[in-house]
Design a protein around this motif. Structure first.
Motif, PDB file in Angstrom:
ATOM      1  N   VAL A  75       0.829  -1.206   0.000  1.00  0.00           N
ATOM      2  CA  VAL A  75       0.000   0.000   0.000  1.00  0.00           C
ATOM      3  C   VAL A  75       0.864   1.256   0.000  1.00  0.00           C
ATOM      4  O   VAL A  75       0.705   2.134  -0.842  1.00  0.00           O
ATOM      5  CB  VAL A  75      -0.985  -0.003   1.202  1.00  0.00           C
ATOM      6  N   HIS A  76       1.782   1.355   0.942  1.00  0.00           N
ATOM      7  CA  HIS A  76       2.572   2.588   1.043  1.00  0.00           C
ATOM      8  C   HIS A  76       3.987   2.454   0.477  1.00  0.00           C
ATOM      9  O   HIS A  76       4.630   3.469   0.218  1.00  0.00           O
ATOM     10  CB  HIS A  76       2.647   3.060   2.498  1.00  0.00           C
TER      11      HIS A  76
ATOM     12  N   CYS B  47       2.949  -2.487   9.186  1.00  0.00           N
ATOM     13  CA  CYS B  47       3.518  -1.276   8.592  1.00  0.00           C
ATOM     14  C   CYS B  47       3.095  -0.033   9.388  1.00  0.00           C
ATOM     15  O   CYS B  47       2.162  -0.103  10.171  1.00  0.00           O
ATOM     16  CB  CYS B  47       3.033  -1.116   7.155  1.00  0.00           C
ATOM     17  N   GLU B  48       3.780   1.081   9.117  1.00  0.00           N
ATOM     18  CA  GLU B  48       3.532   2.381   9.727  1.00  0.00           C
ATOM     19  C   GLU B  48       4.104   2.438  11.147  1.00  0.00           C
ATOM     20  O   GLU B  48       3.647   1.720  12.041  1.00  0.00           O
ATOM     21  CB  GLU B  48       2.037   2.727   9.750  1.00  0.00           C
TER      22      GLU B  48
ATOM     23  N   ILE C 265       2.005   2.555  14.395  1.00  0.00           N
ATOM     24  CA  ILE C 265       1.193   1.336  14.521  1.00  0.00           C
ATOM     25  C   ILE C 265       2.083   0.168  14.930  1.00  0.00           C
ATOM     26  O   ILE C 265       1.721  -0.648  15.787  1.00  0.00           O
ATOM     27  CB  ILE C 265       0.439   1.060  13.197  1.00  0.00           C
TER      28      ILE C 265
ATOM     29  N   PHE D 149      -4.151   0.157  10.863  1.00  0.00           N
ATOM     30  CA  PHE D 149      -3.552   0.465   9.561  1.00  0.00           C
ATOM     31  C   PHE D 149      -4.635   0.906   8.576  1.00  0.00           C
ATOM     32  O   PHE D 149      -4.521   1.954   7.939  1.00  0.00           O
ATOM     33  CB  PHE D 149      -2.811  -0.770   9.022  1.00  0.00           C
ATOM     34  N   TRP D 150      -5.702   0.119   8.465  1.00  0.00           N
ATOM     35  CA  TRP D 150      -6.738   0.442   7.484  1.00  0.00           C
ATOM     36  C   TRP D 150      -7.550   1.670   7.891  1.00  0.00           C
ATOM     37  O   TRP D 150      -8.002   2.436   7.031  1.00  0.00           O
ATOM     38  CB  TRP D 150      -7.636  -0.769   7.217  1.00  0.00           C
TER      39      TRP D 150
ATOM     40  N   TYR E 105      -5.578   4.460   6.758  1.00  0.00           N
ATOM     41  CA  TYR E 105      -5.660   4.493   5.292  1.00  0.00           C
ATOM     42  C   TYR E 105      -6.956   5.167   4.840  1.00  0.00           C
ATOM     43  O   TYR E 105      -6.957   5.968   3.900  1.00  0.00           O
ATOM     44  CB  TYR E 105      -5.576   3.058   4.760  1.00  0.00           C
TER      45      TYR E 105
ATOM     46  N   LEU F 236      -9.085  -1.756  -2.493  1.00  0.00           N
ATOM     47  CA  LEU F 236      -8.186  -2.290  -1.461  1.00  0.00           C
ATOM     48  C   LEU F 236      -8.955  -2.638  -0.186  1.00  0.00           C
ATOM     49  O   LEU F 236      -8.657  -3.627   0.479  1.00  0.00           O
ATOM     50  CB  LEU F 236      -7.096  -1.266  -1.129  1.00  0.00           C
TER      51      LEU F 236
END
Lengths: 222, 222
Positions: free
Chosen positions: A51-52, A66-67, A70, B98-99, B102, B129
């Motif tokens: 995604v990123h 990820c992130e 988080i 995460f989502w 997003y 997604l």
């Protein structure tokens, strides 16, 4: 619980990768840092963060997270035996999350499309508010998180090295004892804290990285 | 633990205020919604959220919490007796966070400075997604959160009404059963779920609000 099934995709000068490394150190989790050039994205990075497509990525056994903020929260949740990273009180947790998000907004998102003076102004303004936040969160103790390094210390701490580099490059004075005395002393404590001092980003090394990238970019455009 | 010392500063058509209201409903917490015009910021709003000056703000006794996703996490942490909003597993929590981040990046931050077609494209891309994310998170159950409405259901659910309004205004088709069948059925379930159906934002009411604002803005510039 120390495991060796932990991999971090990252680049050591990245403040966001540094957050993950600090959190793993605090929890005494063994890990492997796979140096990942953010400008030449590896197959593993693209597969792990489709995604990123950015570092850091934490791979824990078969799980991929990820992130940076988080990941830090995941580390706190997954390794419950070590010291707590987030405060235990719901309100204190909310405040820590609020200021961590603020730091990313002021110090990360500011860098992309604004004039230099506007960016410096934003950083000054942000640090003044964070000085106040420190006074409220630390309640007279050494760190945002109290007696030991916690979530907000990690969120802001990873930026201190780059702030010092920006001071050198711009001539601005951010870590000014007359304006933000608490934050200046907090940063000094971070650089001498037994838990994280060996992973705090050092100014001279970051400056070297910056100069190398500048030289590469000048050569590329020549 | 139901208390009446809970106040929400908000405006009912705001998707971000709606998140807070959904979370309070799930936890059966009584609250007072103080309608706060986001264009004419009240003294209370400026005092409660001096950094961002935005709704929603949650005031719980003497504590003030800002930023919708942070408030939802606070509600989950503070009222532990009700159903859990965030997943209990550390990895599932990380994925939900995460989502949710997003969603805010794609559906909120996209709206500010981009061309209309670019925004619509971003939304399409994001929903594709999120369809995949739904399949992975729900594990065959009704909601992102499993059998009941959870963190990601709240994070995305608050946007469904405004997506439908955007469909009407732009002629685009976002909630397309041939492209994102799982999300389309998920949205229908949200609108009939006993826990949140009475707080889901209704398209015709949002459209009325939109038209009213349009008329006001036309009158102001005439």
């Amino acid at each position: 619980m120390a495991t060796s099934d932990v991999t971090v995709l990252g680049a050591w000068p990245s403040p966001y990768v540094n957050r993950v490394v600090m959190a793993l150190k605090i929890k005494s989790v063994e890990y492997e840092l796979v140096e990942t050039n953010p400008h030449r994205k590896s197959e593993l990075l693209l597969k792990s963060n489709p995604v990123h497509k950015k570092v850091p990525v934490l791979i824990h056994a078969d799980k991929t997270i990820c992130e940076s903020l988080i990941i830090v929260q995941y580390i706190d949740d997954a390794w419950t035996n070590g010291p707590s990273i987030l405060p235990s009180d719901p309100y204190d947790r909310a405040i820590a999350r609020f200021w961590a998000a603020y730091i990313d907004e002021k110090l990360r998102d500011a860098k992309e499309d604004e004039a230099k003076t506007a960016i410096l102004e934003k950083i000054y303004e942000g640090l003044l508010l964070l000085e106040e936040a420190f006074i409220n969160c630390s309640k007279g103790k050494a760190f945002f998180g109290g007696d030991s390094v916690g979530y907000l210390d990690i969120a802001l701490g990873c930026q201190v090295g780059w702030l010092k580099v920006t001071e050198i490059l711009s001539g601005a004075k951010f870590l000014d004892e007359t304006k933000i005395p608490c934050l200046v002393r907090w940063a000094e404590r971070l650089y001498s804290d037994s838990c994280v001092k060996d992973v705090m980003l050092e100014t001279h090394m970051l400056l070297e990285v910056f100069n190398k990238f500048q030289a590469m970019s000048t050569a590329a455009s020549a």
